[in-house]
Design a protein around this motif. Structure first.
Motif, PDB file in Angstrom:
ATOM      1  N   PHE A  69       0.711  -1.024   0.152  1.00 34.59           N
ATOM      2  CA  PHE A  69       0.207   0.088  -0.054  1.00 34.59           C
ATOM      3  C   PHE A  69       0.787   1.073   0.013  1.00 34.59           C
ATOM      4  N   SER A  70       0.593   2.225  -0.843  1.00 36.73           N
ATOM      5  CA  SER A  70       1.639   3.245  -1.242  1.00 36.73           C
ATOM      6  C   SER A  70       1.377   4.345  -0.178  1.00 36.73           C
ATOM      7  N   ARG A  71       2.698   4.899  -0.029  1.00 33.73           N
ATOM      8  CA  ARG A  71       2.991   6.074   1.120  1.00 33.73           C
ATOM      9  C   ARG A  71       2.399   7.230   0.554  1.00 33.73           C
ATOM     10  N   THR A  72       2.053   7.206  -0.748  1.00 31.27           N
ATOM     11  CA  THR A  72       1.323   8.505  -1.224  1.00 31.27           C
ATOM     12  C   THR A  72       0.040   8.746  -0.283  1.00 31.27           C
ATOM     13  N   TRP A  73      -0.477   7.762  -0.009  1.00 30.75           N
ATOM     14  CA  TRP A  73      -1.775   7.834   1.165  1.00 30.75           C
ATOM     15  C   TRP A  73      -1.565   8.974   2.258  1.00 30.75           C
ATOM     16  N   ILE A  74      -0.089   9.264   2.632  1.00 33.57           N
ATOM     17  CA  ILE A  74       0.392   9.877   3.759  1.00 33.57           C
ATOM     18  C   ILE A  74       0.251  11.430   3.303  1.00 33.57           C
ATOM     19  N   LEU A  75       1.102  11.458   2.105  1.00 34.05           N
ATOM     20  CA  LEU A  75       1.135  12.804   1.465  1.00 34.05           C
ATOM     21  C   LEU A  75      -0.310  13.551   0.901  1.00 34.05           C
ATOM     22  N   ALA A  76      -1.146  12.545   0.407  1.00 34.13           N
ATOM     23  CA  ALA A  76      -2.489  12.939   0.068  1.00 34.13           C
ATOM     24  C   ALA A  76      -3.149  13.521   1.457  1.00 34.13           C
ATOM     25  N   SER A  77      -3.010  12.630   2.614  1.00 34.30           N
ATOM     26  CA  SER A  77      -3.629  13.203   3.790  1.00 34.30           C
ATOM     27  C   SER A  77      -3.192  14.512   4.268  1.00 34.30           C
ATOM     28  N   ALA A  78      -2.023  14.796   3.960  1.00 35.88           N
ATOM     29  CA  ALA A  78      -1.523  15.916   4.563  1.00 35.88           C
ATOM     30  C   ALA A  78      -1.837  17.084   3.615  1.00 35.88           C
ATOM     31  N   ALA A  79      -1.883  16.897   2.496  1.00 35.68           N
ATOM     32  CA  ALA A  79      -2.146  17.973   1.512  1.00 35.68           C
ATOM     33  C   ALA A  79      -3.875  18.377   1.657  1.00 35.68           C
ATOM     34  N   GLY A  80      -4.663  17.013   1.888  1.00 35.38           N
ATOM     35  CA  GLY A  80      -6.067  17.332   2.048  1.00 35.38           C
ATOM     36  C   GLY A  80      -6.195  18.076   3.277  1.00 35.38           C
ATOM     37  N   ALA A  81      -5.583  17.806   4.373  1.00 38.32           N
ATOM     38  CA  ALA A  81      -5.764  18.355   5.588  1.00 38.32           C
ATOM     39  C   ALA A  81      -5.644  19.902   5.613  1.00 38.32           C
ATOM     40  N   SER A  82      -4.405  20.146   4.902  1.00 36.88           N
ATOM     41  CA  SER A  82      -4.173  21.560   4.764  1.00 36.88           C
ATOM     42  C   SER A  82      -5.087  22.363   4.127  1.00 36.88           C
ATOM     43  N   VAL A  83      -5.638  21.856   3.139  1.00 28.04           N
ATOM     44  CA  VAL A  83      -6.679  22.469   2.402  1.00 28.04           C
ATOM     45  C   VAL A  83      -8.104  22.544   3.331  1.00 28.04           C
ATOM     46  N   ALA A  84      -8.330  21.696   4.196  1.00 28.86           N
ATOM     47  CA  ALA A  84      -9.379  21.858   5.068  1.00 28.86           C
ATOM     48  C   ALA A  84      -9.354  22.748   6.060  1.00 28.86           C
ATOM     49  N   TRP A  85      -7.871  22.876   6.625  1.00 29.50           N
ATOM     50  CA  TRP A  85      -7.622  24.145   7.495  1.00 29.50           C
ATOM     51  C   TRP A  85      -7.562  25.374   6.824  1.00 29.50           C
ATOM     52  N   ALA A  86      -7.388  25.335   5.615  1.00 31.37           N
ATOM     53  CA  ALA A  86      -7.345  26.654   4.978  1.00 31.37           C
ATOM     54  C   ALA A  86      -8.674  27.304   4.627  1.00 31.37           C
ATOM     55  N   CYS A  87      -9.552  26.392   4.269  1.00 31.07           N
ATOM     56  CA  CYS A  87     -10.882  26.808   4.417  1.00 31.07           C
ATOM     57  C   CYS A  87     -11.721  27.153   5.601  1.00 31.07           C
ATOM     58  N   GLY A  88     -11.050  26.446   6.704  1.00 34.81           N
ATOM     59  CA  GLY A  88     -12.041  26.536   8.041  1.00 34.81           C
ATOM     60  C   GLY A  88     -11.179  27.958   8.542  1.00 34.81           C
ATOM     61  N   MET A  89     -10.157  28.382   8.262  1.00 33.87           N
ATOM     62  CA  MET A  89      -9.712  29.684   8.621  1.00 33.87           C
ATOM     63  C   MET A  89     -10.058  30.868   7.629  1.00 33.87           C
ATOM     64  N   THR A  90     -10.593  30.699   6.516  1.00 37.84           N
ATOM     65  CA  THR A  90     -10.858  31.646   5.685  1.00 37.84           C
ATOM     66  C   THR A  90     -12.067  32.588   6.243  1.00 37.84           C
ATOM     67  N   PRO A  91     -13.109  32.212   6.858  1.00 37.78           N
ATOM     68  CA  PRO A  91     -14.113  33.050   7.142  1.00 37.78           C
ATOM     69  C   PRO A  91     -13.681  33.951   8.390  1.00 37.78           C
ATOM     70  N   SER A  92     -13.039  33.431   9.325  1.00 36.45           N
ATOM     71  CA  SER A  92     -12.516  34.235  10.408  1.00 36.45           C
ATOM     72  C   SER A  92     -11.435  35.288   9.897  1.00 36.45           C
ATOM     73  N   THR A  93     -10.735  34.857   9.124  1.00 35.85           N
ATOM     74  CA  THR A  93      -9.510  35.925   8.593  1.00 35.85           C
ATOM     75  C   THR A  93     -10.217  37.009   7.726  1.00 35.85           C
ATOM     76  N   ALA A  94     -11.270  36.714   7.052  1.00 36.94           N
ATOM     77  CA  ALA A  94     -12.216  37.820   6.329  1.00 36.94           C
ATOM     78  C   ALA A  94     -12.589  38.857   7.394  1.00 36.94           C
ATOM     79  N   HIS A  95     -13.316  38.081   8.400  1.00 37.77           N
ATOM     80  CA  HIS A  95     -13.926  39.027   9.499  1.00 37.77           C
ATOM     81  C   HIS A  95     -12.736  39.966  10.128  1.00 37.77           C
ATOM     82  N   ASP A  96     -11.619  39.320  10.128  1.00 44.20           N
ATOM     83  CA  ASP A  96     -10.459  39.924  10.926  1.00 44.20           C
ATOM     84  C   ASP A  96     -10.005  40.913  10.122  1.00 44.20           C
ATOM     85  N   LEU A  97     -10.355  40.867   8.934  1.00 42.95           N
ATOM     86  CA  LEU A  97      -9.548  41.870   7.898  1.00 42.95           C
ATOM     87  C   LEU A  97     -10.732  43.051   7.590  1.00 42.95           C
TER      88      LEU A  97
END
Length: 235
Positions: free
Chosen positions: A93-121
């Motif tokens: 089973f490919s270690r690419t699973w780990i890289l994919a998980s890291a990338a997906g989580a980073s995108v999720a956090w970016a989405c989660g931070m966007t509304p509050s960041t816009a409000h702070d701006l």
């Protein structure tokens, strides 16, 4: 007498043979405890990043970027925990699973931070709400979708993982919002850290149990179809 030498027939190996390289069966208990540990530990990283940028009073865009990037560490920790169990099911089973998980989580956090960041701006409340609503599907689908790109190499109908995993995150995420929301405005650093850790552990326990059940269903179905000779190719 025909003295022609026999011709060897070369049969190409099937690209999709999960049962042939299975070392042991999928172990839900191993998945649960590994994911519980990995996700709990991983969740601490963006938590510490958020606390650090809050204390440093960084500009909202920079703070959001740091937290979103730190989310990759959470995804990697989760990915490693899951991959260790998937590797037992399929030795290659490919270690690419780990890289994919890291990338997906980073995108999720970016989405989660966007509304509050816009409000702070200084954006109006309606815009922050609109951003939160519009980005919610991306937030929920980014991690399962990235993992699907890897899982589809090994099982048919891997899209079921996206549905199961997204449902699991829908159940698991509320503790991460409820915990910080009930903190008083004058909460100490210790209270913030404890609340974040407890919220993260609650989230990790839910996602570990739910996705463990989901993955076992998906893999059992795959092996059953393979043994019955009905499995043809991933889809």
């Amino acid at each position: 007498m025909d003295d022609a030498q026999p011709v060897a027939t070369v049969v190409a190996a099937k690209p999709f043979q999960p049962g042939a390289t299975r070392m042991v069966g999928f172990r839900r208990r191993s998945w649960f405890f590994r994911v519980l540990l990995g996700e709990t530990a991983g969740f601490v990283v963006p938590g510490l990043a958020w606390f650090a940028v809050w204390k440093a009073v960084l500009p909202p865009p920079g703070a959001a970027a740091i937290v979103a990037l730190s989310g990759a560490a959470e995804g990697a920790a989760l990915g490693i925990a899951q991959w260790l169990t998937l590797r037992e099911w399929h030795a290659g089973f490919s270690r690419t699973w780990i890289l994919a998980s890291a990338a997906g989580a980073s995108v999720a956090w970016a989405c989660g931070m966007t509304p509050s960041t816009a409000h702070d701006l200084g954006s109006p409340t309606w815009l922050s709400i609109a951003l939160g609503v519009s980005l919610a599907p991306v937030l929920l689908l980014s991690l399962p979708g990235a993992q699907w790109l890897v899982l589809r190499r090994y099982v048919p109908k891997a899209w079921k993982w996206v549905i199961w995993s997204t449902a699991g995150w829908l159940l698991a995420l509320p503790p991460t919002f409820i915990g910080p929301a009930i903190l008083p405005s004058d909460a100490s650093s210790l209270q913030i850290a404890a609340t974040w850790a407890i919220s993260g552990m609650a989230m990790a326990a839910i996602i570990a149990a739910f996705t463990g059940y989901a993955m076992s269903r998906i893999l059992q179905s795959t092996v059953a179809n393979l043994d019955a000779g009905t499995l043809r190719a991933p889809g």
